[in-house]
Design a protein around this motif. Structure first.
Motif, PDB file in Angstrom:
ATOM      1  N   GLN A 173      -3.339   6.148  -0.137  1.00 58.84           N
ATOM      2  CA  GLN A 173      -4.511   5.310   0.099  1.00 58.84           C
ATOM      3  C   GLN A 173      -5.014   5.483   1.523  1.00 58.84           C
ATOM      4  OE1 GLN A 173      -2.700   1.503  -1.019  1.00 58.84           O
ATOM      5  NE2 GLN A 173      -4.191   1.357  -2.670  1.00 58.84           N
ATOM      6  N   ARG A 174      -4.058   5.712   2.418  1.00 56.07           N
ATOM      7  CA  ARG A 174      -4.381   6.096   3.789  1.00 56.07           C
ATOM      8  C   ARG A 174      -3.610   7.362   4.114  1.00 56.07           C
ATOM      9  NH1 ARG A 174      -7.060   2.317   6.959  1.00 56.07           N
ATOM     10  NH2 ARG A 174      -7.343   0.304   5.938  1.00 56.07           N
ATOM     11  N   GLN A 219       2.820   1.316  -8.688  1.00 56.82           N
ATOM     12  CA  GLN A 219       1.974   0.386  -9.433  1.00 56.82           C
ATOM     13  C   GLN A 219       2.792  -0.730 -10.066  1.00 56.82           C
ATOM     14  OE1 GLN A 219       0.125   3.297 -11.992  1.00 56.82           O
ATOM     15  NE2 GLN A 219      -1.668   3.519 -10.673  1.00 56.82           N
ATOM     16  N   ASP A 225      -6.081   8.302  -8.626  1.00 58.13           N
ATOM     17  CA  ASP A 225      -7.016   8.654  -9.691  1.00 58.13           C
ATOM     18  C   ASP A 225      -6.523   9.935 -10.360  1.00 58.13           C
ATOM     19  OD1 ASP A 225      -9.095   9.344 -11.357  1.00 58.13           O
ATOM     20  OD2 ASP A 225     -10.662   9.192  -9.828  1.00 58.13           O
ATOM     21  N   ALA A 265       0.889   5.265   1.583  1.00 56.82           N
ATOM     22  CA  ALA A 265       0.231   6.091   2.592  1.00 56.82           C
ATOM     23  C   ALA A 265       1.009   7.364   2.828  1.00 56.82           C
ATOM     24  CB  ALA A 265       0.082   5.316   3.902  1.00 56.82           C
ATOM     25  N   VAL A 319      -9.133   6.794   5.259  1.00 57.47           N
ATOM     26  CA  VAL A 319      -9.076   5.886   4.112  1.00 57.47           C
ATOM     27  C   VAL A 319      -9.515   6.673   2.884  1.00 57.47           C
ATOM     28  CG1 VAL A 319      -9.956   3.764   3.089  1.00 57.47           C
ATOM     29  CG2 VAL A 319      -9.549   3.882   5.559  1.00 57.47           C
ATOM     30  N   ASN A 320      -8.676   6.683   1.860  1.00 56.50           N
ATOM     31  CA  ASN A 320      -8.850   7.594   0.730  1.00 56.50           C
ATOM     32  C   ASN A 320      -9.121   6.822  -0.568  1.00 56.50           C
ATOM     33  OD1 ASN A 320      -8.702   9.667  -1.152  1.00 56.50           O
ATOM     34  ND2 ASN A 320      -6.471   9.826  -1.053  1.00 56.50           N
ATOM     35  N   PRO A 321     -10.361   6.766  -1.023  1.00 59.65           N
ATOM     36  CA  PRO A 321     -10.682   6.051  -2.270  1.00 59.65           C
ATOM     37  C   PRO A 321     -10.238   6.787  -3.528  1.00 59.65           C
ATOM     38  CG  PRO A 321     -12.640   7.119  -1.408  1.00 59.65           C
ATOM     39  CD  PRO A 321     -11.568   7.327  -0.382  1.00 59.65           C
ATOM     40  N   SER A 335       0.837  -1.197   0.000  1.00 60.80           N
ATOM     41  CA  SER A 335       0.000   0.000   0.000  1.00 60.80           C
ATOM     42  C   SER A 335       0.871   1.246   0.000  1.00 60.80           C
ATOM     43  CB  SER A 335      -0.941   0.001   1.206  1.00 60.80           C
ATOM     44  OG  SER A 335      -0.214  -0.026   2.415  1.00 60.80           O
ATOM     45  N   ALA A 387      -7.167   7.949  -4.094  1.00 63.87           N
ATOM     46  CA  ALA A 387      -5.733   7.798  -4.316  1.00 63.87           C
ATOM     47  C   ALA A 387      -5.447   7.153  -5.672  1.00 63.87           C
ATOM     48  CB  ALA A 387      -5.113   6.949  -3.210  1.00 63.87           C
TER      49      ALA A 387
END
Length: 258
Positions: A207-208, A186, A230, A41, A224-226, A39, A228
């Motif tokens: 993401q966090r 990625q 994008d 963060a 919590v970041n949806p 992840s 991230a």
């Protein structure tokens, strides 16, 4: 996305105190956080609240702490899994790009042929091979940051720690490096934890997002970041709302921080 990921980083009740002239100055107090393997963060907080102190513990540089800190089940000083990139990159000005990137491998006494293979491969992947004979002073800020990242990645770490990695870059280069870091994450599946004072950067990449309080620093919020990762998120209302929410949180807790 697949199923739940395993926890890689665990921090429980972490406290760090500095001693000077027989006085104790607390830097971190009762920090608790977890980070899943693979992840990315962000950590944000007022200046001087202990963010860099936290990274010194995670990198195994500071062993004077209380509490539990585990990287894949091991204490930081017992593993070589973390690589730290400092705010000013830490490149040696008298060494070329090639020599800066291979330095860590030389210290670890990796065989010369393996060093050459890994350095050449890494410089090629990051678009730096044509710059291998240049010195840091001959590079742009973005290029120096790429070299610092290459020097860390060539060690094949499991955790990449970045302390305000893009703070000295102009706005356009900063966005380019944010995209570059996202691409690296990625492609490699690295666990990445970075410190930033740029809230939009935290929202774009993290993401966090962990918010630290004023001194002594402790985690007062975990988001919590949806959004991230994008690329189209920067102009969305949800992105701006999250950034404004975090900014309000920081402003409310920044008073009195030293």
């Amino acid at each position: 996305m697949g199923g739940a990921k395993m926890t890689y980083l665990t921090i429980e009740s972490l406290s760090v105190n500095y001693r000077h002239d027989n006085q104790i100055a607390p830097a971190l107090k009762d920090v608790r956080l977890q980070l899943s393997r693979g992840s990315i963060a962000a950590i944000i907080g007022p200046s001087g609240c202990g963010k860099s102190t936290l990274f010194s513990v995670l990198a195994g540089l500071n062993r004077q702490y209380e509490g539990q800190v585990l990287l894949d089940g091991k204490e930081p000083q017992d593993t070589e899994g973390a690589a730290l990139i400092l705010q000013e990159y830490g490149l040696l000005p008298w060494k070329t790009v090639w020599d800066n990137v291979r330095l860590g491998l030389q210290i670890k006494k990796i065989p010369p042929a393996e060093i050459t293979r890994r350095v050449e491969e890494m410089l090629g992947q990051l678009g730096l091979l044509s710059l291998r004979k240049r010195f840091p002073v001959q590079l742009s800020g973005g290029q120096r940051q790429r070299v610092a990242i290459a020097r860390s990645l060539v060690l094949e770490p499991e955790l990449l720690l970045m302390d305000e990695p893009f703070s000295s870059l102009d706005a356009l280069t900063r966005e380019e490096m944010q995209d570059f870091l996202l691409q690296i994450w990625q492609e490699t599946g690295l666990t990445i934890l970075f410190i930033t004072h740029n809230i939009e950067e935290a929202v774009f990449l993290g993401q966090r997002i962990f918010v630290l309080s004023e001194c002594p620093g402790t985690v007062v919020r975990e988001l919590v970041n949806p959004l991230a990762g994008d690329y189209s998120a920067r102009g969305k209302m949800e992105f701006l709302a999250m950034a404004n929410d975090l900014r309000a949180c920081l402003r409310g807790r920044a008073k009195g921080c030293v």
